[in-house]
Scaffold this motif. Sequence first.
Motif, PDB file in Angstrom:
ATOM      1  N   LYS A   2       0.761  -1.226  -0.124  1.00 29.94           N
ATOM      2  CA  LYS A   2       0.037   0.130  -0.067  1.00 29.94           C
ATOM      3  C   LYS A   2       0.836   1.372  -0.075  1.00 29.94           C
ATOM      4  O   LYS A   2       1.892   1.345   0.636  1.00 29.94           O
ATOM      5  CB  LYS A   2      -0.888   0.191   1.277  1.00 29.94           C
ATOM      6  CG  LYS A   2      -1.979  -1.107   1.124  1.00 29.94           C
ATOM      7  CD  LYS A   2      -2.911  -1.200   2.469  1.00 29.94           C
ATOM      8  CE  LYS A   2      -3.880  -2.002   2.481  1.00 29.94           C
ATOM      9  NZ  LYS A   2      -4.735  -1.717   3.564  1.00 29.94           N
ATOM     10  N   MET A   3       0.466   2.205  -0.942  1.00 27.80           N
ATOM     11  CA  MET A   3       1.291   3.321  -0.953  1.00 27.80           C
ATOM     12  C   MET A   3       0.405   4.616  -1.250  1.00 27.80           C
ATOM     13  O   MET A   3      -0.515   4.407  -1.703  1.00 27.80           O
ATOM     14  CB  MET A   3       2.190   3.280  -2.219  1.00 27.80           C
ATOM     15  CG  MET A   3       3.142   4.444  -2.362  1.00 27.80           C
ATOM     16  SD  MET A   3       4.390   4.281  -3.735  1.00 27.80           S
ATOM     17  CE  MET A   3       3.370   4.249  -5.208  1.00 27.80           C
ATOM     18  N   GLU A  40      -1.081  -0.865  -4.347  1.00 27.69           N
ATOM     19  CA  GLU A  40      -2.309  -0.118  -4.192  1.00 27.69           C
ATOM     20  C   GLU A  40      -1.873   1.448  -3.784  1.00 27.69           C
ATOM     21  O   GLU A  40      -1.291   1.498  -2.666  1.00 27.69           O
ATOM     22  CB  GLU A  40      -3.059  -0.793  -3.206  1.00 27.69           C
ATOM     23  CG  GLU A  40      -4.424  -0.155  -2.587  1.00 27.69           C
ATOM     24  CD  GLU A  40      -4.765  -0.824  -1.498  1.00 27.69           C
ATOM     25  OE1 GLU A  40      -5.732  -0.061  -0.696  1.00 27.69           O
ATOM     26  OE2 GLU A  40      -4.812  -1.958  -1.029  1.00 27.69           O
ATOM     27  N   VAL A  41      -2.141   2.105  -4.702  1.00 20.14           N
ATOM     28  CA  VAL A  41      -2.024   3.791  -4.661  1.00 20.14           C
ATOM     29  C   VAL A  41      -2.903   4.514  -4.509  1.00 20.14           C
ATOM     30  O   VAL A  41      -3.928   4.242  -4.875  1.00 20.14           O
ATOM     31  CB  VAL A  41      -1.089   4.165  -6.205  1.00 20.14           C
ATOM     32  CG1 VAL A  41      -0.651   5.235  -5.926  1.00 20.14           C
ATOM     33  CG2 VAL A  41      -0.064   2.841  -6.542  1.00 20.14           C
ATOM     34  N   ARG A  42      -2.837   5.377  -3.385  1.00 18.21           N
ATOM     35  CA  ARG A  42      -3.777   6.403  -3.233  1.00 18.21           C
ATOM     36  C   ARG A  42      -3.171   7.618  -3.391  1.00 18.21           C
ATOM     37  O   ARG A  42      -1.967   8.103  -2.854  1.00 18.21           O
ATOM     38  CB  ARG A  42      -4.262   6.227  -1.834  1.00 18.21           C
ATOM     39  CG  ARG A  42      -5.386   7.268  -1.646  1.00 18.21           C
ATOM     40  CD  ARG A  42      -5.932   7.133   0.108  1.00 18.21           C
ATOM     41  NE  ARG A  42      -6.915   8.090   0.306  1.00 18.21           N
ATOM     42  CZ  ARG A  42      -7.047   8.379   1.551  1.00 18.21           C
ATOM     43  NH1 ARG A  42      -6.861   7.624   2.660  1.00 18.21           N
ATOM     44  NH2 ARG A  42      -7.957   9.569   1.826  1.00 18.21           N
ATOM     45  N   LEU A  43      -3.742   8.684  -4.252  1.00 19.81           N
ATOM     46  CA  LEU A  43      -3.354  10.006  -4.447  1.00 19.81           C
ATOM     47  C   LEU A  43      -4.101  10.905  -3.407  1.00 19.81           C
ATOM     48  O   LEU A  43      -5.156  10.867  -3.561  1.00 19.81           O
ATOM     49  CB  LEU A  43      -3.390  10.446  -5.912  1.00 19.81           C
ATOM     50  CG  LEU A  43      -3.122   9.494  -6.984  1.00 19.81           C
ATOM     51  CD1 LEU A  43      -3.216  10.221  -8.260  1.00 19.81           C
ATOM     52  CD2 LEU A  43      -1.307   9.377  -6.736  1.00 19.81           C
ATOM     53  N   ASP A  56      -3.936   5.795   8.645  1.00 16.94           N
ATOM     54  CA  ASP A  56      -4.070   4.586   7.945  1.00 16.94           C
ATOM     55  C   ASP A  56      -2.959   3.657   7.910  1.00 16.94           C
ATOM     56  O   ASP A  56      -1.805   4.028   7.935  1.00 16.94           O
ATOM     57  CB  ASP A  56      -4.328   5.167   6.544  1.00 16.94           C
ATOM     58  CG  ASP A  56      -5.650   5.994   6.252  1.00 16.94           C
ATOM     59  OD1 ASP A  56      -6.344   5.974   7.329  1.00 16.94           O
ATOM     60  OD2 ASP A  56      -5.709   6.714   5.304  1.00 16.94           O
ATOM     61  N   SER A  57      -3.198   2.569   7.318  1.00  8.80           N
ATOM     62  CA  SER A  57      -2.110   1.572   7.067  1.00  8.80           C
ATOM     63  C   SER A  57      -1.797   1.747   5.864  1.00  8.80           C
ATOM     64  O   SER A  57      -2.225   1.601   4.942  1.00  8.80           O
ATOM     65  CB  SER A  57      -2.781   0.025   7.391  1.00  8.80           C
ATOM     66  OG  SER A  57      -1.757  -1.015   7.062  1.00  8.80           O
ATOM     67  N   VAL A  58      -0.251   1.776   5.896  1.00  7.93           N
ATOM     68  CA  VAL A  58       0.378   2.164   4.673  1.00  7.93           C
ATOM     69  C   VAL A  58       1.864   1.758   4.690  1.00  7.93           C
ATOM     70  O   VAL A  58       2.354   2.018   5.831  1.00  7.93           O
ATOM     71  CB  VAL A  58       0.254   3.852   4.312  1.00  7.93           C
ATOM     72  CG1 VAL A  58       0.712   4.641   5.338  1.00  7.93           C
ATOM     73  CG2 VAL A  58       0.880   3.934   2.697  1.00  7.93           C
ATOM     74  N   VAL A  61       5.165   6.116   1.715  1.00 10.10           N
ATOM     75  CA  VAL A  61       4.727   7.390   1.387  1.00 10.10           C
ATOM     76  C   VAL A  61       5.592   8.070   0.817  1.00 10.10           C
ATOM     77  O   VAL A  61       6.601   8.490   0.958  1.00 10.10           O
ATOM     78  CB  VAL A  61       4.387   7.936   2.857  1.00 10.10           C
ATOM     79  CG1 VAL A  61       3.733   9.458   2.465  1.00 10.10           C
ATOM     80  CG2 VAL A  61       3.279   7.489   3.565  1.00 10.10           C
ATOM     81  N   ALA A  62       5.235   8.560  -0.490  1.00  5.26           N
ATOM     82  CA  ALA A  62       5.913   9.647  -1.198  1.00  5.26           C
ATOM     83  C   ALA A  62       5.194  11.062  -1.167  1.00  5.26           C
ATOM     84  O   ALA A  62       4.224  11.203  -1.451  1.00  5.26           O
ATOM     85  CB  ALA A  62       6.028   9.045  -2.579  1.00  5.26           C
TER      86      ALA A  62
END
Length: 250
Positions: A2-3, A40-43, A56-58, A61-62
């Motif tokens: 997850k990212m 799994e990418v979230r912007l 959140d579980s991640v 992180v960029a």
Amino acid sequence: MKMKIIFPSHEQLISRRMGAIPAPPLSLEYLAGLTPPEVEVRLIDMGAGDDPGLGDSVDLVAIHTRTPCAATAYRLAEDFRSQGARVVLGGPHPTLMPAEAIAHADAICIGEAEETWPVLLEDFERGKLRRVYAAGSYDLSSLPGPAYHVPHLPKLKGLPQPRRDLFPPGRYRMEGVFVSRGCPYNCKFCAVKQLQGAITRHRPVEEVLTEVAALNKDFFLAEENALGYPGDWKYYLDLFREMARMPGRR
């Protein structure tokens, strides 16, 4: 895996007080396009009011770090790291101030990410994340830890499509399509030459057209050289002629 890819901003930014926001942060969409589909990418666009989701579980992180928002980026990085996530800082500020940025992150990206980002993700999956990932003629001797260094700027051919689907539909008034990087001029107020080189590099016309054809809303062409350059005229004449032939783009 997850990212999150985050575009930080000040708590009060003009775009948050507008009805519709003009355009998304292109860097996030293109970086997500460089990321393998199994990730799994979230912007997160904090300028549009998105919450960074510190609870959140991640895994990774960029954070795209511009100088006006560097303090916010550093605070976010430290908060995510305290929760066990690994944090990468990239963008203009870490490129120009790498010794400062690296103190707040597990790794930094210097320069453009087309050739370094895939390597960074592979290293992360193997549990061997290096401290520095750089593209361009940068001196890394003063920076700590192992580095992955590509000494040239990336070619802009064959790039994956940006992940525009990762932002909520209808949020932005228009989309952006980048056509070039770099600038030959020496304007004192601008750092583009330091960041992206003195030679203008263009994306292939056919690849720009493919991206434009996939859009269903207004768009703008994003460039670092706003003044134009005589040697580039043919490129733009070819591009605009082909765009004029596209259905629905007259």
